[in-house]
Scaffold this active site. Structure first.
Site, PDB file in Angstrom:
ATOM      1  N   ASP B  11       0.863  -1.178   0.000  1.00  0.00           N
ATOM      2  CA  ASP B  11       0.000   0.000   0.000  1.00  0.00           C
ATOM      3  C   ASP B  11       0.899   1.228   0.000  1.00  0.00           C
ATOM      4  O   ASP B  11       1.790   1.348   0.842  1.00  0.00           O
ATOM      5  CB  ASP B  11      -0.887   0.022   1.252  1.00  0.00           C
ATOM      6  CG  ASP B  11      -2.034  -0.987   1.154  1.00  0.00           C
ATOM      7  OD1 ASP B  11      -2.258  -1.532   0.063  1.00  0.00           O
ATOM      8  OD2 ASP B  11      -2.693  -1.210   2.185  1.00  0.00           O
ATOM      9  N   ASP B 130     -13.611  -4.093  -2.872  1.00  0.00           N
ATOM     10  CA  ASP B 130     -13.585  -4.111  -1.410  1.00  0.00           C
ATOM     11  C   ASP B 130     -14.949  -4.557  -0.919  1.00  0.00           C
ATOM     12  O   ASP B 130     -15.947  -3.861  -1.108  1.00  0.00           O
ATOM     13  CB  ASP B 130     -13.263  -2.716  -0.871  1.00  0.00           C
ATOM     14  CG  ASP B 130     -11.843  -2.294  -1.189  1.00  0.00           C
ATOM     15  OD1 ASP B 130     -10.957  -3.180  -1.217  1.00  0.00           O
ATOM     16  OD2 ASP B 130     -11.610  -1.100  -1.409  1.00  0.00           O
TER      17      ASP B 130
END
Lengths: 198, 259
Positions: B11, B130
């Site tokens: 990330d 997600d």
């Protein structure tokens, strides 16, 4: 040994990764869409990601179709670049460069996921300097949904649902379905072979 | 045989690799390029870089790190975050990325998936999803803008419906991030992944929940995913990739051995 290496700037390709892979081997390489410079090269890389019809259209718009068809020096097509070397691709019903006497077909499987994406092993089918120091069973990275069937032009094959050409050759024209620039040490060896052994 | 992929996920926020727990409280892990190099050398099959701030900040993000990564690593990598147009995608691919992944922009404009497919081919178009299990309604729901908790929102879409739609629109791979499991290292969400696997004919990558080596074995054996993505277990040194791959090979799972 200084060579004039060229990567054809097809406009829809992952050109940088190939350029960097060649440079990691200590060679300079020119990325260009100038027909004169491509014709004058000692060796030509034809990279590609994307769709066959769109790539052939870009090649035509850049005025490169005849130039690429007329190349007599060693050429290495990579992934979509390999598929463009054939007569025809089922992907978008695209007429291709016709440098290797075969066609590109849609991969099909009832049980396996498509596109064929990830690391798979090759079986070397014919002795070739392109596979110098690369054994059957070596792992390469593939990302594609269309393939070239196995035939007389097949240098190496890979199994996914059914066998297909991982590498093809016709005289000075070579192609690999996998991405040598993203296939670790074996991929680096293959690029080195194209530069140094052919 | 095609190998199952082990995929460290990095990330990225403001050019640094960070890791949050359930998408919050990000801590800095380190610089991108040395981490990418380290994972490639350790035997990772692929890397994913999620620019977690890009979509939620509505800003143009400096992507020069893509080229810096492409120069040093010799395995494939995917870039996600802030890719809203064909031009964005082309820039990233030209900088040396092998695939691009879209998440919130695909939800805002599903037609983008189709356009990317036609322009670049199915094989480099990844859609990230997600998915959050809503215990009240007993359903899996799609969330967006998950990089910024103030803007994270429920899209109202059911995960299975969105998985079907993105395939119809031409996605070449789906990364399913099971938000309830993210960062807590209790194992992948096998029930959800099994359900999605049954309706997903493109490569499916499991994300969220890896904590022990057995979790990787379970997700490959029980959910038949094509790859398993993980972050904190790798970043924190809880699991080393060579040991993980050796273990999975011993468990008869098809794995590319470490060099």
């Amino acid at each position: 040994m200084s060579q004039n290496l060229v990567i054809v700037h097809t406009g829809c390709a992952n050109i940088s990764s190939l350029q960097f892979a060649v440079e990691r081997l200590g060679y300079k390489v020119l990325v260009t869409d100038d027909p004169a410079k491509i014709t004058a090269a000692d060796k030509v890389f034809l990279p590609g990601v994307g769709a066959a019809a769109a790539a052939m259209q870009q090649i035509a718009e850049k005025g490169l179709t005849d130039c690429l068809k007329a190349l007599t020096q060693p050429v290495l097509g990579i992934c979509l670049g390999m598929q463009l070397l054939t007569h025809h691709s089922q992907e978008g019903d695209a007429e291709c460069l016709g440098l290797v006497d075969t066609q590109v077909k849609l991969m099909q499987s009832d049980t396996l996921t498509l596109p064929h994406m990830g690391w798979n092993q090759i079986q070397v089918a014919q002795d070739s300097p392109l596979f110098h120091n690369i054994d059957s069973g070596s792992w390469f990275y593939f990302v594609h949904g269309y393939c070239v069937p196995v035939g007389p032009h097949t240098l190496a094959s890979t199994e996914y649902s059914q066998p297909f050409s991982a590498s093809i050759r016709n005289n000075n024209v070579f192609g690999v379905q996998f991405h040598p620039e993203r296939s670790g040490d074996a991929g680096a060896q293959l690029i080195k072979n194209f530069i140094e052994q052919i | 045989m095609l190998a199952k992929r082990i995929i460290p996920c990095l990330d990225v926020r403001d050019g640094l690799v960070v890791k949050g727990v359930q998408f919050r409280n990000h801590e800095i892990i380190g610089d991108i390029v040395p981490l990418a190099e380290k994972y490639a050398e350790a035997g990772a099959d692929e890397l994913v870089f999620y620019d977690i701030t890009a979509s939620s900040d509505q800003r143009v993000v400096d992507k020069s790190w893509v080229t810096r990564i492409a120069k040093v690593i010799d395995i494939p990598f995917c870039v996600a975050g802030g890719i809203k147009t064909l031009e964005d995608a082309q820039t990233i691919l030209e900088m040396g990325a092998d695939k691009i992944s879209i998440n919130s922009p695909a939800l805002a404009n599903p037609e983008l998936i189709t356009q990317l497919n036609q322009r670049f081919g199915k094989q480099c178009i990844v859609v990230g999803i997600d998915s959050y299990f809503n215990a009240d309604s007993n359903t899996y729901e799609v969330y967006q803008f998950t990089g910024d908790e103030k803007r994270t929102q429920n899209t109202g879409k059911q995960t299975a419906d969105w998985v079907k739609e993105v395939q119809q629109r031409g996605a070449g791979e789906i990364v399913l991030n099971c938000m309830n499991q993210d960062g807590v290292r209790k194992g992948y969400d096998l029930a959800q992944l099994q359900n999605i696997r049954a309706i997903c004919s493109v490569p499916l990558i499991a994300s969220g929940g890896a904590g022990e080596m057995v979790h990787f074995k379970d997700v490959f054996e029980q959910a038949n995913v094509d790859g398993a993505l993980a972050a904190s277990v790798f970043h924190k040194g809880i699991i080393a990739i060579p040991g993980l791959k050796q273990y999975l090979i011993e468990q008869q799972i098809e794995i590319r051995p470490c060099a």
